[in-house]
Design an enzyme around this catalytic site. Structure first.
Site, PDB file in Angstrom:
ATOM      1  N   GLY A   1      33.058 -33.425  63.928  1.00 42.16           N
ATOM      2  CA  GLY A   1      33.402 -33.914  65.256  1.00 42.16           C
ATOM      3  C   GLY A   1      32.431 -35.143  65.820  1.00 42.16           C
ATOM      4  O   GLY A   1      32.968 -35.567  66.656  1.00 42.16           O
TER       5      GLY A   1
ATOM      6  N   LYS B   1      34.212 -38.393  63.126  1.00 41.50           N
ATOM      7  CA  LYS B   1      35.529 -37.635  62.832  1.00 41.50           C
ATOM      8  C   LYS B   1      36.272 -38.675  61.720  1.00 41.50           C
ATOM      9  O   LYS B   1      37.168 -38.014  60.808  1.00 41.50           O
ATOM     10  CB  LYS B   1      36.531 -37.718  64.022  1.00 41.50           C
ATOM     11  CG  LYS B   1      36.044 -36.629  64.957  1.00 41.50           C
ATOM     12  CD  LYS B   1      36.937 -36.781  66.263  1.00 41.50           C
ATOM     13  CE  LYS B   1      36.422 -35.509  67.295  1.00 41.50           C
ATOM     14  NZ  LYS B   1      37.109 -34.180  66.784  1.00 41.50           N
TER      15      LYS B   1
ATOM     16  N   ASN C   1      33.852 -29.262  74.845  1.00 42.57           N
ATOM     17  CA  ASN C   1      34.757 -30.142  74.267  1.00 42.57           C
ATOM     18  C   ASN C   1      36.462 -29.921  74.193  1.00 42.57           C
ATOM     19  O   ASN C   1      36.436 -28.807  73.535  1.00 42.57           O
ATOM     20  CB  ASN C   1      34.187 -30.257  72.790  1.00 42.57           C
ATOM     21  CG  ASN C   1      35.347 -30.710  71.610  1.00 42.57           C
ATOM     22  OD1 ASN C   1      36.030 -31.503  71.842  1.00 42.57           O
ATOM     23  ND2 ASN C   1      35.122 -29.822  70.398  1.00 42.57           N
TER      24      ASN C   1
ATOM     25  N   SER D   1      38.998 -24.192  65.881  1.00 44.64           N
ATOM     26  CA  SER D   1      39.325 -24.711  66.978  1.00 44.64           C
ATOM     27  C   SER D   1      40.402 -24.302  67.976  1.00 44.64           C
ATOM     28  O   SER D   1      41.434 -24.025  67.600  1.00 44.64           O
ATOM     29  CB  SER D   1      39.879 -26.287  66.873  1.00 44.64           C
ATOM     30  OG  SER D   1      40.062 -27.056  67.955  1.00 44.64           O
TER      31      SER D   1
ATOM     32  N   PHE E   1      41.328 -32.548  68.063  1.00 46.28           N
ATOM     33  CA  PHE E   1      41.184 -33.233  66.578  1.00 46.28           C
ATOM     34  C   PHE E   1      41.915 -34.657  66.787  1.00 46.28           C
ATOM     35  O   PHE E   1      42.704 -35.117  66.117  1.00 46.28           O
ATOM     36  CB  PHE E   1      42.540 -32.239  65.520  1.00 46.28           C
ATOM     37  CG  PHE E   1      41.759 -31.134  65.184  1.00 46.28           C
ATOM     38  CD1 PHE E   1      40.502 -30.599  65.343  1.00 46.28           C
ATOM     39  CD2 PHE E   1      42.562 -30.278  64.298  1.00 46.28           C
ATOM     40  CE1 PHE E   1      40.147 -29.717  64.715  1.00 46.28           C
ATOM     41  CE2 PHE E   1      42.145 -29.140  63.901  1.00 46.28           C
ATOM     42  CZ  PHE E   1      40.712 -28.804  64.225  1.00 46.28           C
TER      43      PHE E   1
END
Ligand SMILES: Cc1cc2nc3c(=O)[nH]c(=O)nc-3n(C[C@H](O)[C@H](O)[C@H](O)COP(=O)(O)O)c2cc1C
Length: 240
Positions: free
Chosen positions: A63, A66, A111, A174, A115
């Protein structure tokens, strides 16, 4: 506790919104990364796991980098490993901004990036360009939000990155991609594990290298769900 230099650095970064600060830190590493000298080698900090020897146990989590822009600079800073990604087959923009929120008093962030990444191709090109360099670089793979076959996205991630990665992480943790965590459910997980282990084994045979596979699950699962996941992983291991 943080010292004077770190406090100044933090104040500077906090002058920007979190995502801009993140981008600036990547740009700084790109510009100055080659000055970083690598992890201090200290035998007491070494961790041997899954066939790899980590110089120390502190790694950069997925993250941050990325798109695999700065793995060597991160290792140069002293991290014991760098996990790039999450990377999805196709580039995607992620959720609308703002999508990272500082909780300064709690020393935390929320967060909701979803993605955002440049996709497999760009990430692959960068990793190929560092072939032969030292340092443990893992690749965290995911599925596109609008994919019609998410398991196929993970399989493709393994096929494309296994030979270049020190290890792979199959990220189904996620909450920011709707439905992704459903892959943690018993039958879906069995199918996913079947696909990624098979793809990994094919790649290992072709490249004569073993690529450990990690499964990244949500941190807030209950005991029953954890038992189910453990049972699926153990079942897969006993047949692999
Ligand atoms: C801004 C941000 C972005 C993240 N993006 C990803 C990601 O793309 N893929 C992933 O697997 N985890 C991602 N994570 C989760 C981290 O990899 C890590 O698991 C999480 O922050 C918990 O570790 P910590 O307690 O050290 O922060 C992200 C976390 C943050 C704060």
């Amino acid at each position: 506790m943080i010292g004077g230099v770190e406090r100044i650095g933090q104040k500077l970064l906090f002058a920007f919104d979190p995502e801009t600060a993140h981008g600036l830190s990547i740009a700084a590493l790109k510009a100055g990364g080659s000055f970083c000298r690598g992890p201090a080698r200290e035998a007491r900090l070494e961790v041997k796991a899954v066939g790899l020897t980590f110089p120390n146990p502190l790694g950069m989590a997925a993250g941050y980098d990325k798109n695999a822009e700065v793995p060597d600079a991160l290792i140069g800073l002293g991290f014991g490993f760098a996990e790039v990604g999450t990377v999805t087959p196709l580039p995607q923009a992620g959720n609308p901004k703002p999508r990272i929120f500082r909780l300064t008093q709690d020393h935390a962030v929320i967060n909701r990036l979803g993605f955002n990444n440049e996709g497999h191709e760009r990430c692959l090109a960068r990793l190929r360009a560092r072939t032969g360099r030292r340092g443990i670089v893992g690749v965290n793979i995911g599925a596109n939000k609008d994919s019609s076959d998410r398991i196929a996205d993970y399989r493709l991630g393994v096929e494309r990155f296994a030979s270049l990665a020190s290890y792979l992480t199959v990220n189904i943790s996620s909450p920011n991609t709707p439905g992704l965590r459903a892959l943690q459910a018993r039958e879906a997980l069995a199918e996913l594990l079947e696909a990624v282990v098979e793809a990994r084994d094919v790649s290992d045979a072709a490249s004569n290298k073993h690529t450990p596979l990690f499964l990244k699950i949500a941190p807030d699962l209950g005991e029953t769900e954890l038992d189910d996941i453990a049972a699926q992983v153990l079942a897969k291991r006993s047949t692999a």
